[in-house]
Design an enzyme around this catalytic site. Structure first.
Site: not given
Length: 296
Positions: A184-186
């Site tokens: 996951y990331c922004t």
């Protein structure tokens, strides 16, 4: 003044002439009075823009008129053009700098060999089914996770995305290769690349959070697996998804809980430090640990 907003977006698609795309995008943004940052490479486009909602809607329509960008999902959030100092449109070797441009393969469908996309609800279903076997793997820089992350997530000790390749090649995370991993990331772009790098290194069951933390927070707020604040790379600095947001960070001067990042007071230093509102307003010595140690 019209209502202002910020949009976040990206697309992995082959671009034969990134410079031509840059000229078109810069001309379009300037004509609409938009500010922000757009990076373009042979692999695609990655942007964050702010301005009048009407201008942003025109930008979205014009950008999606290009065949390679027609399927871009634009994420809208609160903010203004003033959250960005200027408009910057640049051609780079990578739209997100992992230092792996030669490894990354992109076709008209996006990244080749990436993880399986999961919508926020599907991530929750996976955790409900597989429990603690599931590993959340943070694709961001370590400092971003200090103020917010998924519960029990693995947070690699990286200062930039370029550090990830070395982390993987060191064998540090080989023990996770047999477990289901959710990257996951922004907004989704970094885990697109990270998931492909992990799969090419023998991680077997790799997923990516479709739409990133932004989309998960919009759907579930602070009522599920996310906790804390989301770091943002503009003047807003961070975003909470509800009034119930948990504070994970601590002020580097007094230890009080905070999610507020500030720049080190030494103008020659670009380090971000966590500072509570009281320390900031009291105008104390607001320098980072490294700068303090040099002084003493």
């Amino acid at each position: 003044m019209d209502l202002q907003k910020v949009i976040l977006y990206y697309a992995f698609t082959p671009l034969d002439d990134p410079e031509a795309i840059r000229l078109w995008q810069e001309t379009l943004c300037r004509s609409l009075g938009l500010k922000g940052r757009i990076l373009i490479s042979t692999h695609g486009i990655n942007g964050t823009l702010g301005g009048d909602m009407g201008a942003l809607k025109k930008y979205v329509r014009q950008t999606k008129s290009y065949a390679g960008f027609k399927d871009i999902v634009f994420k809208w959030s609160d903010g203004t053009g003033d959250d960005f100092p200027r408009l910057r449109v640049r051609v780079r070797g990578e739209v997100v700098s992992f230092g792996a441009a030669g490894e990354l393969k992109v076709d008209k469908n996006g990244v080749v060999g990436g993880g399986i996309r999961l919508k926020p609800s599907e991530v929750n279903e996976l955790v409900a089914l597989r429990g603690d076997e599931v590993v959340f793997f943070d694709a961001r820089n370590e400092f971003e996770a200090r103020i917010g992350k998924f519960k029990n997530a693995v947070v690699p000790n990286v200062r930039t995305t370029r550090d990830f390749v070395g982390e993987f090649d060191s064998g540090k995370y080989d023990h996770l290769k047999g477990r289901p991993i959710v990257t996951y990331c922004t907004g989704g772009i970094r885990c697109e690349v990270l998931s492909s790098l992990m799969k090419s290194r023998g991680f077997h069951e790799v997923y990516q959070l479709d739409g990133g933390i932004v989309r998960y927070g919009e759907e579930f707020g602070d009522q599920s697996l996310w906790e804390g604040s989301l770091y943002l790379f503009d003047a807003r600095m961070n975003q909470e998804f509800s009034d119930e947001s948990k504070i994970l960070g601590a002020c580097e001067h007094c230890g009080e809980p905070t999610s507020r990042y500030s720049n080190c007071s030494d103008l020659a230093c670009r380090t971000l430090i966590l500072l509570c509102r009281s320390c900031t307003e009291d105008n104390q010595i607001l320098d980072c640990i490294d700068c303090r140690s040099r002084i003493t």
